[in-house]
Write a protein that holds these residues in place. Sequence first.
Motif, PDB file in Angstrom:
ATOM      1  N   PHE A  76       0.778  -1.251   0.065  1.00 25.47           N
ATOM      2  CA  PHE A  76      -0.070  -0.086   0.039  1.00 25.47           C
ATOM      3  C   PHE A  76       0.697   1.270  -0.087  1.00 25.47           C
ATOM      4  CE2 PHE A  76      -1.797   3.403   2.627  1.00 25.47           C
ATOM      5  CZ  PHE A  76      -2.981   3.734   1.714  1.00 25.47           C
ATOM      6  N   ARG A  77       1.789   1.190   0.872  1.00 21.93           N
ATOM      7  CA  ARG A  77       2.868   2.356   0.898  1.00 21.93           C
ATOM      8  C   ARG A  77       3.415   3.026  -0.290  1.00 21.93           C
ATOM      9  NH1 ARG A  77       8.289   2.375   4.196  1.00 21.93           N
ATOM     10  NH2 ARG A  77       8.624   0.717   2.322  1.00 21.93           N
ATOM     11  N   ASP A  78       4.049   1.660  -1.065  1.00 22.40           N
ATOM     12  CA  ASP A  78       4.489   1.909  -2.320  1.00 22.40           C
ATOM     13  C   ASP A  78       3.765   2.364  -3.339  1.00 22.40           C
ATOM     14  OD1 ASP A  78       6.733   0.993  -1.109  1.00 22.40           O
ATOM     15  OD2 ASP A  78       6.887  -1.052  -2.204  1.00 22.40           O
ATOM     16  N   GLU A  79       2.424   1.901  -3.420  1.00 22.61           N
ATOM     17  CA  GLU A  79       1.394   2.440  -4.419  1.00 22.61           C
ATOM     18  C   GLU A  79       0.921   3.792  -4.026  1.00 22.61           C
ATOM     19  OE1 GLU A  79       0.399   0.846  -7.369  1.00 22.61           O
ATOM     20  OE2 GLU A  79       1.904  -0.721  -7.057  1.00 22.61           O
ATOM     21  N   PHE A  80       0.684   4.167  -2.785  1.00 30.04           N
ATOM     22  CA  PHE A  80       0.138   5.280  -2.414  1.00 30.04           C
ATOM     23  C   PHE A  80       1.302   6.443  -2.560  1.00 30.04           C
ATOM     24  CE2 PHE A  80      -0.816   8.165   1.025  1.00 30.04           C
ATOM     25  CZ  PHE A  80      -1.961   9.111   0.306  1.00 30.04           C
ATOM     26  N   GLU A  81       2.459   6.017  -2.541  1.00 28.54           N
ATOM     27  CA  GLU A  81       3.414   7.154  -2.626  1.00 28.54           C
ATOM     28  C   GLU A  81       3.791   7.296  -4.317  1.00 28.54           C
ATOM     29  OE1 GLU A  81       8.147   7.424  -1.326  1.00 28.54           O
ATOM     30  OE2 GLU A  81       7.713   5.419  -1.881  1.00 28.54           O
TER      31      GLU A  81
END
Length: 121
Positions: A76-81
């Motif tokens: 999630f963090r990678d995609e949200f970033e």
Amino acid sequence: MLNQEERKYIYFKFLKNIQLIADKEYQRRVWIRGEGPECDDFDETCCRFFDDGDSVFQNYKDFWITNNQYEILKKFRDEFEVFADNNNWPQLFIDTPEWDAIVEMAKEVLRAFHYRQEATE
């Protein structure tokens, strides 16, 4: 070193921020219409998630996060970033399939963490 109460506070604030990313009605009301007691916007949400969340990511086991939860959270963090780096105006992205995917991923994180909003308020 953080004590258990401090870690618990950070942990639930971190999950609460993800809950806001998963809540399109909140986003419409606060980010777009500016209604409610909250003084929040997309940029602040991003800052809280990335800046305040650093300690959670760097020391995830100290926050009772399992390896499986960490992998879901990291995805999630990678995609949200990537999304946040390319978008900053909710009025333009809130109804896009790309934002819908981020919202769904946030919900997936919350499910993985067995998060219930009322338990943290």
